[in-house]
Design a protein around this motif. Structure first.
Motif, short mmCIF file in Angstrom:
data_model
loop_
_atom_site.label_atom_id
_atom_site.label_comp_id
_atom_site.label_asym_id
_atom_site.label_seq_id
_atom_site.Cartn_x
_atom_site.Cartn_y
_atom_site.Cartn_z
N ALA A 21 -7.32 1.90 -7.10
CA ALA A 21 -6.79 0.98 -8.12
C ALA A 21 -7.88 -0.04 -8.43
O ALA A 21 -8.42 -0.67 -7.52
CB ALA A 21 -5.53 0.30 -7.60
N ASP A 34 -3.71 5.04 -2.46
CA ASP A 34 -3.95 4.43 -3.77
C ASP A 34 -5.13 3.46 -3.70
O ASP A 34 -5.13 2.39 -4.30
CB ASP A 34 -2.70 3.74 -4.33
CG ASP A 34 -1.92 2.95 -3.28
OD1 ASP A 34 -2.54 2.55 -2.26
OD2 ASP A 34 -0.71 2.74 -3.46
N THR A 83 -3.94 -2.12 -1.84
CA THR A 83 -4.25 -0.70 -1.86
C THR A 83 -4.11 -0.12 -0.46
O THR A 83 -4.47 -0.75 0.53
CB THR A 83 -5.67 -0.44 -2.38
OG1 THR A 83 -6.62 -1.19 -1.60
CG2 THR A 83 -5.79 -0.88 -3.84
N GLY A 108 0.76 -1.23 0.00
CA GLY A 108 0.00 0.00 0.00
C GLY A 108 0.79 1.28 0.00
O GLY A 108 1.95 1.34 0.41
N HIS A 124 -7.73 -5.47 -1.89
CA HIS A 124 -8.32 -4.29 -1.28
C HIS A 124 -8.55 -4.45 0.22
O HIS A 124 -8.97 -3.50 0.87
CB HIS A 124 -9.66 -3.97 -1.95
CG HIS A 124 -9.53 -3.53 -3.38
ND1 HIS A 124 -9.15 -2.25 -3.74
CD2 HIS A 124 -9.72 -4.20 -4.55
CE1 HIS A 124 -9.12 -2.14 -5.05
NE2 HIS A 124 -9.46 -3.31 -5.57
#
Length: 254
Positions: A90, A87, A83, A45, A104
């Motif tokens: 994504a 970010d 992520t 991440g 995620h």
């Protein structure tokens, strides 16, 4: 088994980091140095300071890193991209173009005979209500759809400005330091998680920009990876042991 590497928090593209191009090249050289021996690389991440994928547009830049990641996956090295809070957005570009496995949420995995819980770390044990609200907002699908309606010229510029302002505010107010075993949110989270999942051997997190390797019990440790802005730290697991390292330019064996 081949060594497994863990890195996090490069914040590439940050307008608050003056040595950004040098920083990216250093990360690329590190990845190049392990490409023949790594079994997997876990990027936990905030590799990018702001990453937002529109349907047909992604942020410009990062060509050196994206090319090197693609080279690793072409060679058969698993690259797992988690992520972070910078970010989050994504979606499928990195998977389709670079071959990464996108995550995620926190993930448990078995490596050798050890059980790992790996995550960026944002939202785990953090008591800050403002941060919790922003995290909810950034993950909210309706908010993402509305933001996607903004032209990338303004949307991406806004995101980069926001991220740079946030970094400067954090550095000026409270530079990242270890809060102690009884106050560090990720340590407290790991201890609480162990009560219901006693088989976990290693908790590996990013997010906090501190380097930490703390023994929790006879069989469990928590590792916080530092960053790739000033510390250039990472963790390695060889199938039996997990340890922290610093990448120093010129070394042939990071």
């Amino acid at each position: 088994m081949k060594p497994v590497y863990f890195i996090s928090d490069a914040h590439l593209g940050s307008r608050a980091i003056k040595h950004g191009r040098t920083q990216e090249r250093r990360l690329v050289r590190f990845l190049d140095s392990i490409k023949e021996k790594a079994g997997a690389v876990y990027m936990l991440g905030d590799i990018f300071d702001f990453w937002y994928e529109y349907k047909l547009v992604v942020p410009k830049g990062f060509t050196r890193l994206l090319g090197k990641i693609s080279e690793l996956t072409d060679l058969g090295v698993e690259v797992h991209f988690f992520t972070g809070n910078h970010d989050i957005w994504a979606y499928d570009y990195l998977e389709k173009e670079c071959g990464v496995v996108l995550h995620h949420k926190p993930m448990t995995l078995e490596l050798g005979d050890k059980l790992f819980l790996v995550a960026h770390g944002d939202g785990l044990g953090d008591p800050d209500r403002k941060f919790k609200f922003l995290r909810w907002l950034f993950h909210n699908r309706a908010a993402q759809v509305m933001f996607s309606a903004i032209h990338p010229r303004w949307g991406i510029d806004f995101g980069l400005r926001w991220a740079a302002h946030s970094r400067k505010m954090q550095e000026n107010a409270t530079p990242a330091t270890y809060l102690g075993e009884d106050k560090e949110p990720l340590v407290l989270y790991a201890k609480d998680y162990l009560h219901s999942h006693p088989d976990v051997n290693y908790f590996v997190f990013g997010h906090r920009h501190i380097e930490l390797d703390l023994v929790l019990s006879r069989t469990a440790r928590v590792v916080i990876l530092g960053d790739w802005i000033t510390q250039f730290t990472y963790a390695v697991f060889d199938g039996e042991q997990l340890w922290m390292e610093n990448y120093i330019e010129g070394e042939t064996e990071p």
